[in-house]
Design a protein around this motif. Structure first.
Motif: not given
Ligand SMILES: [Zn+2]
Length: 99
Positions: A23, A25-26
């Motif tokens: 991912c 984002f994280c």
């Molecule tokens: Zn994520």
């Protein structure tokens, strides 16, 4: 929605692609198993006729052109998987020239 593919390999006789994704984002990592869909890819030939895409034809051509290089069967399967993934995500038809 946005993931980065870290690793991609073919399993189960070329029918399934196992992808390690991250991912954006994280940074959570997970694995997906992607199977070819039921929608078959059609190839539009130079004369305008259409035929069902055949993986074996591409494989044969690639193996021939890589014959003198050190590229093994598994690599060829991965190359084809990536191409098929690209082609089928754009449309369900592709011209033979584009291939
Ligand atoms: Zn994520």
């Amino acid at each position: 929605m946005d993931t980065k593919v870290i690793d991609s390999r073919t399993i189960e006789d070329g029918q399934t692609i196992k992808r390690r994704r991250e991912c954006e984002f994280c940074n959570n990592r997970f694995t997906t198993f992607e199977r070819r869909g039921t929608t078959e890819l059609l190839v539009i030939k130079k004369d305008g006729t259409k035929e069902l895409y055949e993986r074996q034809k591409i494989k044969k051509a690639l193996l021939l052109s890589f014959a003198k290089r050190n590229i093994d069967n598994a690599n060829v399967e991965n190359i084809i998987n990536d191409l098929e993934y690209k082609w089928s995500s754009e449309a369900n038809e592709i011209s033979s020239q584009q291939i």
